[in-house]
Design an enzyme around this catalytic site. Structure first.
Site, PDB file in Angstrom:
ATOM      1  N   LYS A 100     -29.107   6.387   4.936  1.00 20.46           N
ATOM      2  CA  LYS A 100     -28.335   7.389   4.193  1.00 20.46           C
ATOM      3  C   LYS A 100     -27.845   6.788   2.875  1.00 20.46           C
ATOM      4  CE  LYS A 100     -23.926   8.464   4.329  1.00 20.46           C
ATOM      5  NZ  LYS A 100     -23.737   8.755   2.898  1.00 20.46           N
ATOM      6  N   GLU A 140      -8.857  -5.003  -5.054  1.00 24.35           N
ATOM      7  CA  GLU A 140     -10.205  -5.007  -5.628  1.00 24.35           C
ATOM      8  C   GLU A 140     -10.295  -3.892  -6.665  1.00 24.35           C
ATOM      9  OE1 GLU A 140     -13.515  -3.498  -3.273  1.00 24.35           O
ATOM     10  OE2 GLU A 140     -14.807  -5.019  -4.123  1.00 24.35           O
ATOM     11  N   SER A 177     -17.096  -0.040   1.336  1.00 22.08           N
ATOM     12  CA  SER A 177     -15.714  -0.524   1.267  1.00 22.08           C
ATOM     13  C   SER A 177     -15.228  -1.043   2.623  1.00 22.08           C
ATOM     14  CB  SER A 177     -14.802   0.604   0.802  1.00 22.08           C
ATOM     15  OG  SER A 177     -14.831   1.653   1.750  1.00 22.08           O
TER      16      SER A 177
HETATM   17  P1  NAD Z   1     -17.696   3.679   0.631  1.00 25.09           P
HETATM   18  O1  NAD Z   1     -17.276   2.865   1.802  1.00 25.09           O
HETATM   19  O2  NAD Z   1     -16.810   4.754   0.161  1.00 25.09           O
HETATM   20  O3  NAD Z   1     -19.098   4.395   0.896  1.00 25.09           O
HETATM   21  C1  NAD Z   1     -20.253   3.667   1.269  1.00 25.09           C
HETATM   22  C2  NAD Z   1     -21.168   4.561   2.089  1.00 25.09           C
HETATM   23  O4  NAD Z   1     -20.512   4.930   3.309  1.00 25.09           O
HETATM   24  C3  NAD Z   1     -21.554   5.869   1.415  1.00 25.09           C
HETATM   25  O5  NAD Z   1     -22.903   6.135   1.716  1.00 25.09           O
HETATM   26  C4  NAD Z   1     -20.637   6.885   2.093  1.00 25.09           C
HETATM   27  O6  NAD Z   1     -21.164   8.194   2.097  1.00 25.09           O
HETATM   28  C5  NAD Z   1     -20.562   6.339   3.502  1.00 25.09           C
HETATM   29  N1  NAD Z   1     -19.359   6.727   4.263  1.00 25.09           N
HETATM   30  C6  NAD Z   1     -18.171   7.185   3.804  1.00 25.09           C
HETATM   31  N2  NAD Z   1     -17.309   7.377   4.827  1.00 25.09           N
HETATM   32  C7  NAD Z   1     -17.962   7.023   5.952  1.00 25.09           C
HETATM   33  C8  NAD Z   1     -17.590   6.948   7.326  1.00 25.09           C
HETATM   34  N3  NAD Z   1     -16.371   7.304   7.757  1.00 25.09           N
HETATM   35  N4  NAD Z   1     -18.495   6.507   8.223  1.00 25.09           N
HETATM   36  C9  NAD Z   1     -19.727   6.111   7.823  1.00 25.09           C
HETATM   37  N5  NAD Z   1     -20.138   6.153   6.528  1.00 25.09           N
HETATM   38  C10 NAD Z   1     -19.259   6.596   5.600  1.00 25.09           C
HETATM   39  O7  NAD Z   1     -18.000   2.608  -0.505  1.00 25.09           O
HETATM   40  P2  NAD Z   1     -18.403   2.889  -2.011  1.00 25.09           P
HETATM   41  O8  NAD Z   1     -17.179   3.407  -2.705  1.00 25.09           O
HETATM   42  O9  NAD Z   1     -19.660   3.677  -2.043  1.00 25.09           O
HETATM   43  O10 NAD Z   1     -18.750   1.406  -2.536  1.00 25.09           O
HETATM   44  C11 NAD Z   1     -17.796   0.560  -3.093  1.00 25.09           C
HETATM   45  C12 NAD Z   1     -17.382  -0.523  -2.120  1.00 25.09           C
HETATM   46  O11 NAD Z   1     -18.529  -1.173  -1.586  1.00 25.09           O
HETATM   47  C13 NAD Z   1     -16.558  -1.627  -2.751  1.00 25.09           C
HETATM   48  O12 NAD Z   1     -15.469  -1.963  -1.929  1.00 25.09           O
HETATM   49  C14 NAD Z   1     -17.514  -2.797  -2.824  1.00 25.09           C
HETATM   50  O13 NAD Z   1     -16.915  -4.062  -2.876  1.00 25.09           O
HETATM   51  C15 NAD Z   1     -18.342  -2.590  -1.621  1.00 25.09           C
HETATM   52  N6  NAD Z   1     -19.635  -3.259  -1.741  1.00 25.09           N
HETATM   53  C16 NAD Z   1     -19.873  -4.373  -0.992  1.00 25.09           C
HETATM   54  C17 NAD Z   1     -21.064  -5.056  -1.120  1.00 25.09           C
HETATM   55  C18 NAD Z   1     -21.375  -6.282  -0.298  1.00 25.09           C
HETATM   56  O14 NAD Z   1     -22.525  -6.661  -0.224  1.00 25.09           O
HETATM   57  N7  NAD Z   1     -20.415  -6.908   0.333  1.00 25.09           N
HETATM   58  C19 NAD Z   1     -22.023  -4.605  -2.023  1.00 25.09           C
HETATM   59  C20 NAD Z   1     -21.749  -3.467  -2.778  1.00 25.09           C
HETATM   60  C21 NAD Z   1     -20.542  -2.797  -2.621  1.00 25.09           C
END
Ligand code: NAD
Length: 473
Positions: free
Chosen positions: A168, A373, A220
């Site tokens: 997804k 962050e 996140s």
């Molecule tokens: P997010 O957690 O909001 O969303 C990530 C994904 O999860 C999206 O596809 C979203 O639709 C899905 N999602 C949202 N709620 C969900 C739930 N309850 N259950 C399952 N899936 C759900 O993150 P974001 O805002 O898209 O990305 C930014 C964050 O990602 C930052 O904190 C960043 O540091 C982190 N990040 C980490 C890495 C790493 O490798 N450690 C890499 C890139 C980004």
């Protein structure tokens, strides 16, 4: 405007319901993708389950060939893909190119990973061998900052390990991934790779789906915790790559002119929306004034704008929610009277999620911009005196993703690196990940690892087979 379809069971399909995708540079709709729910997910999971029966029995060579086909499809269509990526994600063309070629390179490199059997005992009494078996159907969930790289770093090891996957993308950035789905449709056997789109609520449906065996997630920390909870119902295996608040530590022997530009990009690449961006930059007091001046001077040469325009160095924030969060952190810094070396204002132009390059001059350690962050183009520069003090300050975080040390004395750099509580530490470089080295966070930055043999193992179970040699049967 183009409609992009989902890949389910080897076919590009839609369900007649659509989600709009915006270009963050101008807030215009650039494409539509299917808004999926439980029905489409069930179909994708059933296809992945059927495909798993045969895919798990394929040889390593067959899997390698398929994955190399994916790498070639991305590389051969790189020009189209990087332009589309900029349109939906906002990053400048050059950085989008790096992501597309990086994803192709990662797929090619990881296609060569192997998990060999391990002999535990081989004597007159018994032969004991550990083999790795694929976990089954994987649910992959990815964020919006590196949508293509993150999709590939989930699809590829799943396939190499013998698993099948339902992926997804983020609802903010699904277009390039779906275009890649179309390109690889006839390269991957039907059902091995399924890509479905939908809003955030599709995520928990994946984590809780009874016929998915493992979740691999990047996003996140807050969502990571929900995923761990959702996956606990049937003890799914999980890999979580989460947030970070990486510290860069610059020692007094660093060459100010040489490191200024590198430090700048370690924070501002992809408009700061990188999990492993330098989010706190600690500079020794002896060079603080000179280095902060050099970074600020360099910052003034970098253009913020539409990533599709030549010369743009920093693009817009990817989405409105994140844009408002970054503005909120800047406002908090203003309200508290912290000093700005540059930036601090909202872009006056109106459309597009632009935040001017913002550098803060030694805000306190408990400032929100230091403790949280930021995930945006805001860089707090912080002054330190002793090594012990800076190590303590760097480690004073719930996160533990990565970090960097900048010094001519690389032995000293390593000595400091070994005291940092993070999964990766670079000496005199940043954001370099090897397809063959494990990448994962300590503390609340993650659970498990991706990349390398360690990452591949997470898509498998160990199975020990023991043959008794002196058995009385
Ligand atoms: P997010 O957690 O909001 O969303 C990530 C994904 O999860 C999206 O596809 C979203 O639709 C899905 N999602 C949202 N709620 C969900 C739930 N309850 N259950 C399952 N899936 C759900 O993150 P974001 O805002 O898209 O990305 C930014 C964050 O990602 C930052 O904190 C960043 O540091 C982190 N990040 C980490 C890495 C790493 O490798 N450690 C890499 C890139 C980004």
């Amino acid at each position: 405007m183009t409609d992009y379809k989902n890949l389910i069971d080897g076919e590009m399909v839609d369900n007649g319901e659509w989600l709009d995708v915006l270009n963050p540079a101008n807030e215009q709709v650039v494409g539509r993708v299917p808004a999926c729910g439980k029905d489409e997910l069930d179909r994708a999971v059933a296809a992945a389950r059927r495909a798993f029966k045969t895919w798990k029995k394929t040889s390593q060579e067959e899997r390698q060939q398929v994955v190399q086909g994916i790498a070639a499809a991305i590389k051969d269509n790189a020009d189209e893909l990087y332009r589309l990526l900029t349109t939906e994600q906002g990053k400048p063309h050059q950085q989008a190119q790096q992501e597309i070629y990086g994803a192709a390179g990662l797929a090619a490199a990881q296609s060569t990973l192997t998990l060999d059997d391990v002999i535990n005992q081989d004597d007159d009494t018994r032969l004991s061998r550990t083999r790795r078996v694929p976990v089954g159907v994987v649910g992959g969930i990815v964020p919006w900052n590196f949508p293509v790289m993150m999709a590939i770093q989930k699809i590829v090891p799943a396939l190499v390990a013998g698993c099948t996957i339902v992926l997804k993308p983020s609802p903010f950035t699904p277009l390039t991934t779906l275009r890649i789905a179309e390109l690889i449709k006839d390269i991957v056997p039907a059902g091995t790779v399924n890509i479905i789109t939908g809003e955030d609520h599709l995520g928990p449906m994946i984590t809780e789906h009874p016929d998915i065996d493992k979740i691999t997630f990047t996003g996140s920390t807050a969502t990571g915790k929900k995923i761990m909870e959702g996956a606990s119902g049937d003890l799914k295996r999980i890999t979580l790559e989460l947030g970070g608040n990486d510290a860069s530590i610059v020692l007094p022997d660093a060459d100010v002119e040489k490191v200024a530009e590198q430090l700048f990009w370690s924070s501002f690449s992809n408009a700061g929306q990188v999990c492993i961006a330098a989010k706190r930059v600690y500079i020794h007091k002896d060079i603080y004034d000179d280095l902060s001046k050099a970074i600020t001077e360099y910052a003034k040469t970098v253009v913020v704008g539409d990533g599709s325009q030549q010369g743009t160095g920093v693009g817009p924030i990817q989405n409105k929610k994140q844009y408002e969060r970054v503005l909120e952190l800047i406002q908090d810094a203003k309200d508290n009277g912290y000093k700005f070396l540059t930036g601090g204002d909202k872009d006056p132009s109106g459309t597009g999620y632009y935040v001017p390059i913002t550098i803060l001059d030694n805000p306190p350690e408990d400032a929100r911009i230091v403790a949280e962050e930021q995930f945006g183009p805001v860089m707090p520069l912080l002054k330190f005196d002793t090594i012990d003090e800076v190590i303590e300050r760097a480690n004073n975080s719930e996160y533990g993703l990565a970090g960097a040390v900048w010094t001519k004395d690389t032995d000293k750099g390593v000595e400091i690196a070994e005291q940092l509580e993070t999964g990766t530490v670079w000496i005199n470089e940043f954001m370099q990940l090897s397809p063959f080295a494990p990448f994962g966070g300590h503390k609340q930055s993650g659970f498990g690892a991706e990349y390398g043999v360690d990452g591949l193992k997470e898509f498998t179970y160990p199975q020990v087979i023991t043959v008794k040699r002196d058995a009385a049967v």
